[in-house]
Design a protein around this motif. Sequence first.
Motif, PDB file in Angstrom:
ATOM      1  N   LYS A  65     124.673 -55.753 -60.021  1.00 63.30           N
ATOM      2  CA  LYS A  65     124.525 -54.617 -60.940  1.00 63.30           C
ATOM      3  C   LYS A  65     123.066 -54.436 -61.357  1.00 63.30           C
ATOM      4  O   LYS A  65     122.558 -53.317 -61.402  1.00 63.30           O
ATOM      5  CB  LYS A  65     125.406 -54.805 -62.171  1.00 63.30           C
ATOM      6  N   LEU A  66     122.380 -55.544 -61.648  1.00 65.46           N
ATOM      7  CA  LEU A  66     120.963 -55.458 -62.023  1.00 65.46           C
ATOM      8  C   LEU A  66     120.125 -54.841 -60.908  1.00 65.46           C
ATOM      9  O   LEU A  66     119.298 -53.960 -61.144  1.00 65.46           O
ATOM     10  CB  LEU A  66     120.415 -56.840 -62.381  1.00 65.46           C
ATOM     11  N   LEU A  67     120.349 -55.301 -59.673  1.00 65.83           N
ATOM     12  CA  LEU A  67     119.546 -54.830 -58.548  1.00 65.83           C
ATOM     13  C   LEU A  67     119.928 -53.423 -58.082  1.00 65.83           C
ATOM     14  O   LEU A  67     119.158 -52.775 -57.378  1.00 65.83           O
ATOM     15  CB  LEU A  67     119.638 -55.812 -57.379  1.00 65.83           C
ATOM     16  N   SER A  68     121.110 -52.959 -58.479  1.00 65.01           N
ATOM     17  CA  SER A  68     121.518 -51.606 -58.083  1.00 65.01           C
ATOM     18  C   SER A  68     121.343 -50.597 -59.219  1.00 65.01           C
ATOM     19  O   SER A  68     121.564 -49.407 -59.026  1.00 65.01           O
ATOM     20  CB  SER A  68     122.972 -51.607 -57.602  1.00 65.01           C
ATOM     21  N   THR A  69     120.948 -51.083 -60.385  1.00 65.32           N
ATOM     22  CA  THR A  69     120.784 -50.205 -61.541  1.00 65.32           C
ATOM     23  C   THR A  69     119.325 -50.023 -61.932  1.00 65.32           C
ATOM     24  O   THR A  69     118.884 -48.913 -62.219  1.00 65.32           O
ATOM     25  CB  THR A  69     121.553 -50.778 -62.752  1.00 65.32           C
ATOM     26  N   HIS A  70     118.573 -51.108 -61.947  1.00 69.78           N
ATOM     27  CA  HIS A  70     117.183 -51.077 -62.411  1.00 69.78           C
ATOM     28  C   HIS A  70     116.229 -50.921 -61.238  1.00 69.78           C
ATOM     29  O   HIS A  70     116.441 -51.484 -60.171  1.00 69.78           O
ATOM     30  CB  HIS A  70     116.859 -52.345 -63.199  1.00 69.78           C
ATOM     31  N   VAL A  71     115.149 -50.188 -61.469  1.00 73.78           N
ATOM     32  CA  VAL A  71     114.213 -49.864 -60.389  1.00 73.78           C
ATOM     33  C   VAL A  71     113.225 -50.993 -60.109  1.00 73.78           C
ATOM     34  O   VAL A  71     112.925 -51.809 -60.972  1.00 73.78           O
ATOM     35  CB  VAL A  71     113.423 -48.569 -60.691  1.00 73.78           C
ATOM     36  N   ALA A  72     112.743 -50.980 -58.886  1.00 72.62           N
ATOM     37  CA  ALA A  72     111.617 -51.822 -58.480  1.00 72.62           C
ATOM     38  C   ALA A  72     110.437 -50.878 -58.266  1.00 72.62           C
ATOM     39  O   ALA A  72     110.582 -49.831 -57.636  1.00 72.62           O
ATOM     40  CB  ALA A  72     111.938 -52.571 -57.194  1.00 72.62           C
ATOM     41  N   ASP A  73     109.307 -51.235 -58.790  1.00 74.14           N
ATOM     42  CA  ASP A  73     108.109 -50.403 -58.645  1.00 74.14           C
ATOM     43  C   ASP A  73     107.407 -50.769 -57.343  1.00 74.14           C
ATOM     44  O   ASP A  73     107.236 -51.953 -57.032  1.00 74.14           O
ATOM     45  CB  ASP A  73     107.172 -50.650 -59.824  1.00 74.14           C
ATOM     46  N   ALA A  74     107.002 -49.751 -56.592  1.00 79.86           N
ATOM     47  CA  ALA A  74     106.331 -49.998 -55.316  1.00 79.86           C
ATOM     48  C   ALA A  74     105.245 -48.956 -55.092  1.00 79.86           C
ATOM     49  O   ALA A  74     105.309 -47.844 -55.610  1.00 79.86           O
ATOM     50  CB  ALA A  74     107.335 -49.951 -54.174  1.00 79.86           C
ATOM     51  N   GLU A  75     104.261 -49.350 -54.295  1.00 82.85           N
ATOM     52  CA  GLU A  75     103.158 -48.439 -54.002  1.00 82.85           C
ATOM     53  C   GLU A  75     102.600 -48.791 -52.631  1.00 82.85           C
ATOM     54  O   GLU A  75     102.501 -49.956 -52.277  1.00 82.85           O
ATOM     55  CB  GLU A  75     102.083 -48.603 -55.068  1.00 82.85           C
ATOM     56  N   ARG A  76     102.247 -47.785 -51.873  1.00 82.50           N
ATOM     57  CA  ARG A  76     101.646 -48.013 -50.560  1.00 82.50           C
ATOM     58  C   ARG A  76     100.413 -47.154 -50.410  1.00 82.50           C
ATOM     59  O   ARG A  76     100.458 -45.946 -50.580  1.00 82.50           O
ATOM     60  CB  ARG A  76     102.628 -47.695 -49.444  1.00 82.50           C
ATOM     61  N   ASP A  77      99.329 -47.807 -50.060  1.00 75.90           N
ATOM     62  CA  ASP A  77      98.069 -47.133 -49.760  1.00 75.90           C
ATOM     63  C   ASP A  77      97.972 -47.058 -48.240  1.00 75.90           C
ATOM     64  O   ASP A  77      97.730 -48.066 -47.577  1.00 75.90           O
ATOM     65  CB  ASP A  77      96.904 -47.916 -50.353  1.00 75.90           C
ATOM     66  N   TYR A  78      98.194 -45.876 -47.693  1.00 71.61           N
ATOM     67  CA  TYR A  78      98.247 -45.740 -46.239  1.00 71.61           C
ATOM     68  C   TYR A  78      96.915 -45.986 -45.553  1.00 71.61           C
ATOM     69  O   TYR A  78      96.896 -46.397 -44.395  1.00 71.61           O
ATOM     70  CB  TYR A  78      98.808 -44.367 -45.849  1.00 71.61           C
ATOM     71  N   ILE A  79      95.826 -45.756 -46.219  1.00 73.22           N
ATOM     72  CA  ILE A  79      94.530 -46.033 -45.592  1.00 73.22           C
ATOM     73  C   ILE A  79      94.312 -47.540 -45.520  1.00 73.22           C
ATOM     74  O   ILE A  79      93.978 -48.088 -44.475  1.00 73.22           O
ATOM     75  CB  ILE A  79      93.382 -45.339 -46.353  1.00 73.22           C
ATOM     76  N   ALA A  80      94.530 -48.232 -46.615  1.00 74.77           N
ATOM     77  CA  ALA A  80      94.345 -49.687 -46.636  1.00 74.77           C
ATOM     78  C   ALA A  80      95.293 -50.383 -45.673  1.00 74.77           C
ATOM     79  O   ALA A  80      94.919 -51.355 -45.017  1.00 74.77           O
ATOM     80  CB  ALA A  80      94.530 -50.222 -48.052  1.00 74.77           C
ATOM     81  N   SER A  81      96.533 -49.892 -45.562  1.00 72.36           N
ATOM     82  CA  SER A  81      97.498 -50.568 -44.698  1.00 72.36           C
ATOM     83  C   SER A  81      97.300 -50.247 -43.223  1.00 72.36           C
ATOM     84  O   SER A  81      97.907 -50.863 -42.370  1.00 72.36           O
ATOM     85  CB  SER A  81      98.928 -50.233 -45.120  1.00 72.36           C
ATOM     86  N   ARG A  82      96.455 -49.305 -42.921  1.00 70.66           N
ATOM     87  CA  ARG A  82      96.186 -48.945 -41.522  1.00 70.66           C
ATOM     88  C   ARG A  82      94.760 -49.303 -41.103  1.00 70.66           C
ATOM     89  O   ARG A  82      94.235 -48.747 -40.152  1.00 70.66           O
ATOM     90  CB  ARG A  82      96.414 -47.442 -41.310  1.00 70.66           C
TER      91      ARG A  82
END
Length: 134
Positions: A65-82
């Motif tokens: 329930k915790l993992l399906s209810t509360h959000v995880a924050d994420a970020e992707r920098d496409y220049i840095a990752s490429r």
Amino acid sequence: KETAQSISYNQDARLNNHTDQSIPSHGAVGLLLAIHYIEGSGHNTTVDAFAVAHALRERDPEAFKLLSTHVADAERDYIASRVDAAQNHRNSLLISTKYPLLQVDQDGEVWRVQYNEVFRTPSTLQFDVFAKWY
């Protein structure tokens, strides 16, 4: 690529379990990498995330329930990752998302698992929820 800085381009580095398309879709590239690893290159594992989600729901409903209810924050920098890509990327593209790791439909059925440790950012969960969620 032997001198790759990005784990995405270094087949000798361990790529931790994650879901592709954790932020936006990146198409056939993921499929080509899967074929590359199936042929014996790379040092990675595969996990059935839906089976894990169903097992978690059965064994620890509160955690599910915790993992399906509360959000995880994420970020992707496409220049840095490429940084190791053959293309010379110049435009910036930074995408931020907030989704539960386990996403369920209106009937409570898991329809998507979205997890990538590389893209996690500091959590915005409420303090009283964080310890249980983490």
